[in-house]
Design an enzyme around this catalytic site. Structure first.
Site, short mmCIF file in Angstrom:
data_model
loop_
_atom_site.label_atom_id
_atom_site.label_comp_id
_atom_site.label_asym_id
_atom_site.label_seq_id
_atom_site.Cartn_x
_atom_site.Cartn_y
_atom_site.Cartn_z
N GLU A 126 10.80 32.56 -64.47
CA GLU A 126 10.25 33.89 -64.77
C GLU A 126 11.35 34.95 -64.85
OE1 GLU A 126 10.06 32.27 -62.03
OE2 GLU A 126 10.38 33.59 -60.32
N CYS B 218 10.13 27.78 -56.88
CA CYS B 218 10.93 27.98 -55.67
C CYS B 218 10.05 27.86 -54.42
CB CYS B 218 11.69 29.29 -55.77
SG CYS B 218 13.15 29.31 -54.72
N HIS C 226 13.90 29.82 -60.94
CA HIS C 226 12.99 30.93 -61.29
C HIS C 226 12.92 31.13 -62.81
CE1 HIS C 226 12.24 32.57 -57.26
NE2 HIS C 226 13.42 32.07 -56.98
#
Ligand code: GLN
Length: 211
Positions: A185, A83, A183
């Site tokens: 993660e 991002c 994202h």
């Protein structure tokens, strides 16, 4: 003898540092927070988390990290930006602040907040385009938060995944540099982090997928 785990730095000036640390540990990394230039010594890869690219750009300057990171990445340090982190790696940034800087390590143009107010924050999918991210394993869940839109890709950058079939590029790779507009993660699918660790291990001359 077992190989020591690869040491991966996470830029910890702002943004979702903790989530990246957890994801990296899951794929076998030893994590180190990077806040000042001396923290770069000995790391074998660097993650640039999401956050606000304008703020990150300023903090990179004031911390003295911008120049040493630019140099390390240009010299082959594997880097992975998500991002805002991808914005920091892009060659061209649209709708940024005039003084916003980037490392220009990915041959692409990104438009900040490019999905517009209707798609400010949304959950979608990233469709791998080939075997690199596992097209046979199906789409990756993808959380987009004021995500940048990749509007142009050229040169040595390859598109590894798109938003839905045939949509905008959402995962890009250029040699040792990897970027995702979403994202990874924040979900439990570790394909993108695993791919990054493969790059880290290869660059450090380690055996693949050693744990
Ligand atoms: N819109 C942010 C920026 O321009 C990126 C958002 C994010 O990292 N989640 O930096």
């Amino acid at each position: 003898m077992e190989e020591p785990a690869a040491i991966v730095g996470v830029l910890a000036l702002q943004g979702d540092v903790l989530e990246h640390e957890a994801a990296l540990r899951e794929v076998g990394a030893v994590v180190r927070r990077v806040r000042r230039p001396s923290d770069l010594a000995g790391i074998e890869g660097l993650v640039l988390p999401g956050g606000e690219s304008t703020t990150l750009s300023k903090l990179l300057d004031s911390s003295g990290l911008f120049a040493p990171i630019a140099e390390a990445v240009a010299e082959g340090l594997p880097a992975f930006g998500t991002c805002a982190g991808l914005i920091l790696l892009a060659a061209k940034v649209e709708d940024g602040r005039p003084d916003q800087r980037s490392f220009a390590a990915l041959d692409c143009t990104v438009r900040r907040n490019g999905y517009g107010p209707q798609r400010f924050s949304f959950e979608g999918v990233a469709e791998p385009v080939d075997a690199v991210l596992g097209v046979e394993t199906g789409p990756l869940p993808a959380v987009f938060i004021r995500a940048p839109l990749v509007t142009e890709v050229w040169g040595d950058a390859e598109v590894l995944a798109r938003e839905g079939v045939g949509g905008a590029p959402v995962v890009l790779r250029q040699r040792h540099v990897l970027g995702a507009t979403f994202h990874p993660e924040l979900t439990s699918d570790r394909r993108v982090h695993r791919l990054f660790m493969d790059t880290v291990r290869a660059a450090a001359g380690r055996s693949p997928r050693a744990r």
